[in-house]
Design an enzyme around this catalytic site. Sequence first.
Site, PDB file in Angstrom:
ATOM      1  N   GLY A   1      32.699  37.949  47.814  1.00 22.18           N
ATOM      2  CA  GLY A   1      32.430  39.140  47.042  1.00 22.18           C
ATOM      3  C   GLY A   1      33.657  39.464  46.215  1.00 22.18           C
TER       4      GLY A   1
ATOM      5  N   GLY B   1      35.413  37.912  44.079  1.00 20.53           N
ATOM      6  CA  GLY B   1      36.375  36.959  43.543  1.00 20.53           C
ATOM      7  C   GLY B   1      36.386  35.609  44.219  1.00 20.53           C
TER       8      GLY B   1
ATOM      9  N   VAL C   1      38.236  32.625  46.522  1.00 20.32           N
ATOM     10  CA  VAL C   1      39.116  32.542  47.680  1.00 20.32           C
ATOM     11  C   VAL C   1      39.766  31.161  47.738  1.00 20.32           C
ATOM     12  CG1 VAL C   1      39.276  32.768  50.174  1.00 20.32           C
ATOM     13  CG2 VAL C   1      37.595  34.111  48.924  1.00 20.32           C
TER      14      VAL C   1
ATOM     15  N   LYS D   1      42.654  35.849  48.323  1.00 24.07           N
ATOM     16  CA  LYS D   1      41.515  36.300  47.531  1.00 24.07           C
ATOM     17  C   LYS D   1      42.021  36.766  46.182  1.00 24.07           C
ATOM     18  CE  LYS D   1      37.883  37.924  49.312  1.00 24.07           C
ATOM     19  NZ  LYS D   1      36.940  38.698  50.087  1.00 24.07           N
TER      20      LYS D   1
ATOM     21  N   ASP E   1      28.318  45.384  52.738  1.00 22.76           N
ATOM     22  CA  ASP E   1      27.838  44.064  52.328  1.00 22.76           C
ATOM     23  C   ASP E   1      27.855  43.103  53.512  1.00 22.76           C
ATOM     24  OD1 ASP E   1      26.787  42.153  50.690  1.00 22.76           O
ATOM     25  OD2 ASP E   1      28.666  41.674  49.669  1.00 22.76           O
TER      26      ASP E   1
END
Length: 654
Positions: free
Chosen positions: A349, A351, A353, A367, A464
């Site tokens: 979420g 971006g 990693v 991240k 989320d």
Amino acid sequence: MIAPRRSAVPLLLSLLALATSAHGDDPLRYFCGTKGNFTANGTYGDNLKALLTSVVAAATADGGGFYNLSVGGGSPDAVNAIALCRGDVGAADCRSCLNDSAAEIARQCPMQKEAIIYYDKCMLRYSNRSIFGVVEISPYWHVWNVNKITNNVDQFNQVLRNLMDGLRDRAASGNSTRKFAVGNATAPNFQTLFGLVQCTEDLTWLQCDNCLVNAIGKIPCCDQTIGRRYLTPSCNIRFQVSPFFDTSAYESPPSPPESPVSPPPTPTNNPSTKGKDTNSGRIALIITIPAVGLSLLVAGILCICLRSRRLKKNFENEIRNAESLQFDLNIIREATNDFSDANKVGQGGFGVVYKGTLANGQVIAVKRPSVDLGQGNQEFKNEVLLVARLQHRNLVRLLGFCLEERERLLIYEFVPNSSLDHFLYDPVRRSQLGWQRRQKIIGGIARGLLYLHEDSQLRIIHRDLKAGNILLDAEMNPKISDFGTARLFAVDQTQDATSRVVGTYGYMAPEYAMHGLFSVKSDVFSFGVLLLEIISGQKSSRFCNGNTTEGLLSYAYRSLREGTPSDLIDPNLAGGSRTEMLRCIHVGLLCVQEIEADRPTMGAVVLMLSSYSTTLPLPSRPAFILPKKSKNQGTRLLSPSYILNDHRLESIFV
Ligand SMILES: *[C@@H]1O[C@H](CO)[C@@H](O)[C@H](O)[C@H]1NC(C)=O
Ligand SMILES: *[C@@H]1O[C@H](CO)[C@@H](O)[C@H](O)[C@H]1NC(C)=O
Ligand SMILES: *[C@@H]1O[C@H](CO)[C@@H](O)[C@H](O)[C@H]1NC(C)=O
Ligand SMILES: *[C@@H]1O[C@H](CO)[C@@H](O)[C@H](O)[C@H]1NC(C)=O
Ligand SMILES: *[C@@H]1O[C@H](CO)[C@@H](O)[C@H](O)[C@H]1NC(C)=O
Ligand SMILES: *[C@@H]1O[C@H](CO)[C@@H](O)[C@H](O)[C@H]1NC(C)=O
Ligand SMILES: *[C@@H]1O[C@H](CO)[C@@H](O)[C@H](O)[C@H]1NC(C)=O
């Protein structure tokens, strides 16, 4: 910790303590039930007598150390017993301890329908209720050494907590025949800390883990005592700065011949080994009787005050230490090979990693947000500090940040086994997740979420939660990731309604999907979806069942109503306990109920998952939404009768 609830495990709270502290091989404590007596010369008494005889006979015949027996099964006069010897106690001592227990309990509680007796080396309990596979945390017996450690208290507590958590893991998981673990750890001041945890063997992984979580949670937050013991009917824990168990009980590597352990530099009246510490006159006792509530309350308040003082102090330290969480951009560049594609491990979420390795060998996940963070540097730092304080074994730990040039990076601990979705939705890898593993994953997620909702200093709503956000460590322990993003990314934290819905289709609660309203109950909803996915092995947004277009939730609900919930269960779970799975489905359905207020809190969920004796309410209909993308609204609500035949819609519920 688990919040106590009224509907919780039926506790033996009303049992009365009659015994006094004893010495030698006398009982530590016994509790005779107050709920009812049997009549002399009746069947119950005969059954009980036979039962106690069989417990002793069983212990004589088999040195296993755990015995669950019943006499008169099915009849109103049935009696059930559980006996457990300490895991390091040999067969002969176990037999003799249970022999003493049986005689003593019959003497002390001659008419009572239920009773429990704790000895140093064993525990024996019986009841007319069904007591197998049920977590009971009361009546407990608690004793601690009044000697205190005086310096390095924080480090001592950290070592203690790690030791006990590690033992809890070992006892609860894997070896289902023996739920026992001992170990040691090096505490400050060259002391060795010894720990022991044990559950009765009728408990499942999750139940044992929960029982131990409760017991370990009873070690006060600001503990300085050098030894403590907490016994409950279903599990017990003990730690001490001197050895108290048979060292041959260390599992692996095999222990060396008993070497003299140099007595730790404790103050006077050091508790002696092999559990005879109850002789010590300097030991404080707490007995569970209702009247004790007040003193616990007072102790609790004291503890909270001390704790908040310490937290405040810590927080100030942290603010001062903000810079210590800050990573240098060049170091991160080096660690990730200048953000090379080869180091890219995911697109989470907000971006990308990257995996990185620091010069000292520590593996990290970096991240790199792809969205505008929308807040100033100082705000960002403050939020990182807050989120970095959230520490729980089921949360991915935020290690720090990097704020340089145009980069704003978040540095996390690296969790090796990728995420749950890689296993769950993969037909081959799914088979690696047997029931015990899934149960462990479900329990871990529930506890991590509970911590976010209730136990941390901040109330964090994840918003989320999904299989892709559950990372698995080398032992397949779940760690929730991406929490706190709302804080870190300044997504409208001031209101309860957000203009930008950040969740993922398939997991969003209707009130959130439609109106952007979020609360802890929307997380509970997502948890429910996840739970049903874990059991069915199917993705809710791609659920298919023959040629119907029914969604996962709707299908689960109908199956439960029609009494065929087994149809939902992943065929890979053939070996596990049906009862436990059905209970999970039931809990999952309670979480996805349309009306927020009807959904349980995570505290209640954790309890429901661990106590197989609580009766669950029947779930009402789950939410049926059709998340059709449109300009202004994320989704559209449909009544169940609008079942559409269109697979292309990412429809979750229809
Ligand atoms: C059961 O018997 C004990 C004495 O053995 C007595 O003190 C107690 O009141 C009785 N309890 C009930 C519920 O009859
Ligand atoms: C156990 O005995 C008590 C007291 O007689 C009674 O109230 C209770 O219903 C019994 N429980 C079961 C499961 O038989
Ligand atoms: C129980 O049985 C014994 C003899 O077996 C008798 O002496 C006693 O009175 C009986 N007690 C009751 C309450 O029936
Ligand atoms: C069991 O206890 C009884 C007394 O209650 C004693 O006579 C007997 O020797 C004991 N047996 C064992 C195996 O310890
Ligand atoms: C469980 O523990 C017992 C006793 O320590 C040991 O004998 C047994 O091999 C263990 N089983 C597994 C599966 O590790
Ligand atoms: C601590 O535990 C290890 C096994 O984990 C054991 O080999 C060692 O002897 C223990 N140390 C002491 C002081 O008991
Ligand atoms: C005792 O527990 C084992 C599992 O731990 C179970 O298989 C067995 O049926 C239990 N015995 C009784 C009498 O319930």
